[in-house]
Motif scaffolding. Structure first.
Motif, PDB file in Angstrom:
ATOM      1  N   PHE A 132       0.835  -1.202   0.000  1.00 28.04           N
ATOM      2  CA  PHE A 132       0.000   0.000   0.000  1.00 28.04           C
ATOM      3  C   PHE A 132       0.870   1.253   0.000  1.00 28.04           C
ATOM      4  O   PHE A 132       0.576   2.229  -0.685  1.00 28.04           O
ATOM      5  CB  PHE A 132      -0.936  -0.014   1.212  1.00 28.04           C
ATOM      6  N   GLU A 133       1.949   1.195   0.764  1.00 33.46           N
ATOM      7  CA  GLU A 133       2.838   2.367   0.823  1.00 33.46           C
ATOM      8  C   GLU A 133       3.489   2.622  -0.533  1.00 33.46           C
ATOM      9  O   GLU A 133       3.573   3.768  -0.979  1.00 33.46           O
ATOM     10  CB  GLU A 133       3.922   2.144   1.894  1.00 33.46           C
ATOM     11  N   ASP A 134       3.926   1.549  -1.196  1.00 35.32           N
ATOM     12  CA  ASP A 134       4.540   1.725  -2.515  1.00 35.32           C
ATOM     13  C   ASP A 134       3.541   2.311  -3.500  1.00 35.32           C
ATOM     14  O   ASP A 134       3.881   3.182  -4.309  1.00 35.32           O
ATOM     15  CB  ASP A 134       5.075   0.386  -3.049  1.00 35.32           C
ATOM     16  N   ALA A 135       2.291   1.821  -3.431  1.00 33.51           N
ATOM     17  CA  ALA A 135       1.257   2.340  -4.342  1.00 33.51           C
ATOM     18  C   ALA A 135       1.030   3.826  -4.070  1.00 33.51           C
ATOM     19  O   ALA A 135       0.886   4.627  -5.006  1.00 33.51           O
ATOM     20  CB  ALA A 135      -0.052   1.568  -4.158  1.00 33.51           C
ATOM     21  N   LEU A 136       1.047   4.212  -2.816  1.00 34.40           N
ATOM     22  CA  LEU A 136       0.823   5.619  -2.476  1.00 34.40           C
ATOM     23  C   LEU A 136       1.968   6.496  -2.996  1.00 34.40           C
ATOM     24  O   LEU A 136       1.735   7.549  -3.599  1.00 34.40           O
ATOM     25  CB  LEU A 136       0.646   5.779  -0.962  1.00 34.40           C
ATOM     26  N   VAL A 137       3.202   6.040  -2.787  1.00 36.36           N
ATOM     27  CA  VAL A 137       4.351   6.825  -3.265  1.00 36.36           C
ATOM     28  C   VAL A 137       4.275   6.983  -4.784  1.00 36.36           C
ATOM     29  O   VAL A 137       4.478   8.075  -5.328  1.00 36.36           O
ATOM     30  CB  VAL A 137       5.688   6.155  -2.853  1.00 36.36           C
TER      31      VAL A 137
END
Ligand code: ATP
Ligand code: MG
Length: 387
Positions: free
Chosen positions: A22-27
């Motif tokens: 999820f964090e990678d998708a947000l970045v």
């Protein structure tokens, strides 16, 4: 003084082992939302994403864009200071002067993410608070409901100070929860339904049924304008423009008039499901709301739903028009949705639509149509426009 944007995210933190996905998708989505000429860096550390433009004058524009990125809980403009208590005190007094001059009360909250920093959080709060109080003697200290909350974060690289934060768009990063196909009309409801689905992290593509020449280029332009506004929240939105005239004329010619709408809607669903299957989307999304019009009674929705296997999401199903309009205004689609261009549905609407359609009768009427061919021809005639 150097400035940057601190991005805080909420719900993602609860994702346990899947959290990095999820964090990678947000970045990735944050990077995609930045202006094309952005120079600077974006990096993530300790549950915060740092967006640091080389040119601080673009911070307002970056904040405006990031306010539409799902998955962000709060956005903060922060000032970068050296990790030195004296520098933090004097720097905070300087950069926060505009905010503190106009406040009546304040408090300081400190977070020490870098445990090697020689002062504890309460010590930092006390030191910085005392200094600011000396600089701005009109302020009272109010730890419960301060007018201004000064935040000091001491992290690995630097210290950051800020006062106040903006609410982000909330939800989950688009792309973190699969993909769905939105039936996008020119009305008020379907853009809102798309927005609500994208907010949960679902990437969208869209189908629009276009009945040329009964509906003209301006109707198409209107839908593309809506898609453009939606794309600010849900980038890379492909709109599939479906030639729908032939199907509508065939229904009108061969089926009882009171059944026109419901049969038309069943054909829309069949075509939309084909588009979804062809584009790796796993669900359909519509702007239907119970009882809003004849084709949205519970009976009509059941008969409409019956032709597809895929789940159909109807995020505005329980909302009043007024509630939907409130969201449409918030997200900026309302003014476009009410532009007076005709939609394919309005042209073929029967005078006395069947509000309690019976499935067996509808199925019997559909026997008079070359259903497979109508659907295949429509799908084959699709024009895809990427927003
Ligand atoms: P309104 O805001 O005026 O109700 P609407 O888009 O909701 O507009 P409805 O007739 O209520 O129009 O249609 C119900 C749903 O069917 C829409 O929310 C949309 O998902 C889908 N739909 C209707 N017409 C079209 C169309 N021309 N192309 C794609 N989807 C459509
Ligand atoms: Mg509607």
């Amino acid at each position: 003084m150097k400035q940057l944007i601190l991005v805080k995210y909420g719900e993602i933190i609860l994702k346990g082992l899947n959290r990095p996905i999820f964090e990678d998708a947000l970045v990735k989505n944050i990077k995609a939302a930045l202006p094309k000429d952005f120079r600077g860096c974006v990096h993530r550390a300790q549950a915060t994403i740092y967006v640091e433009p080389d040119d601080p004058s673009i911070i307002d524009e970056v904040l405006r864009r990031l306010s539409k990125v799902f998955g962000i809980t709060y956005l903060t403009r922060a000032f970068v200071l050296p990790k030195d208590l004296e520098a933090i005190k004097t720097g905070a007094a300087e950069v926060l002067a505009p905010a503190l001059k106009n406040a009546v009360s304040f408090k300081v909250e400190a977070k020490r993410a870098d445990k090697k920093f020689p002062y504890t959080s309460p010590e930092i709060s006390k030191e910085v608070g005392g200094y600011l109080h000396d600089c701005f003697p009109h302020l009272t200290v109010d730890v419960n409901t301060p007018a201004a909350t000064v935040m000091v974060e001491v992290r690995e690289q630097n210290a950051y100070v800020y006062c106040g934060r903006e609410k982000g768009a909330g939800g989950m990063p688009v792309g973190s929860n699969s993909k769905a196909t939105l039936l996008l009309s020119g009305g008020i409801d379907s853009p809102v339904a798309g927005y609500m689905t994208a907010k949960r992290g679902v990437r969208l593509n869209a189908v629009h049924f276009f009945s040329y020449p009964y509906t003209g280029e301006r109707a198409k332009d209107k839908v593309m304008s809506l898609a453009k506004i939606l794309a600010e929240y849900c980038p890379r939105l492909d709109v599939h423009i479906v030639p729908f005239t032939e199907a509508q004329l065939a229904i009108k010619k061969n089926c009882p008039h009171e059944q026109l709408t419901i049969i038309m809607r069943r054909i829309m669903m069949r075509i939309a499901e084909q588009v979804a299957l062809n584009t790796n989307a796993k669900a359909l999304v519509t702007g239907e709301s119970i009882g809003q019009v004849a084709s949205q009674t519970v009976e009509a929705l059941a008969v409409t739903n019956e032709v597809v296997k895929m789940p159909v999401f109807r995020p505005v199903i329980g909302m009043d028009k007024e509630e939907i309009v409130t969201i449409a205004r918030q997200i900026g689609t309302f003014e476009t949705s009410i532009l007076p261009y005709e939609d394919c549905c309005t042209i073929f609407t029967p005078k006395h639509p069947n509000t309690k359609p019976k499935l067996d009768r509808i199925v019997a009427s559909e026997q008079h149509l070359e259903m497979e061919k109508l659907v295949a021809d429509a799908v084959n005639g699709i024009e895809v426009i990427t927003v």
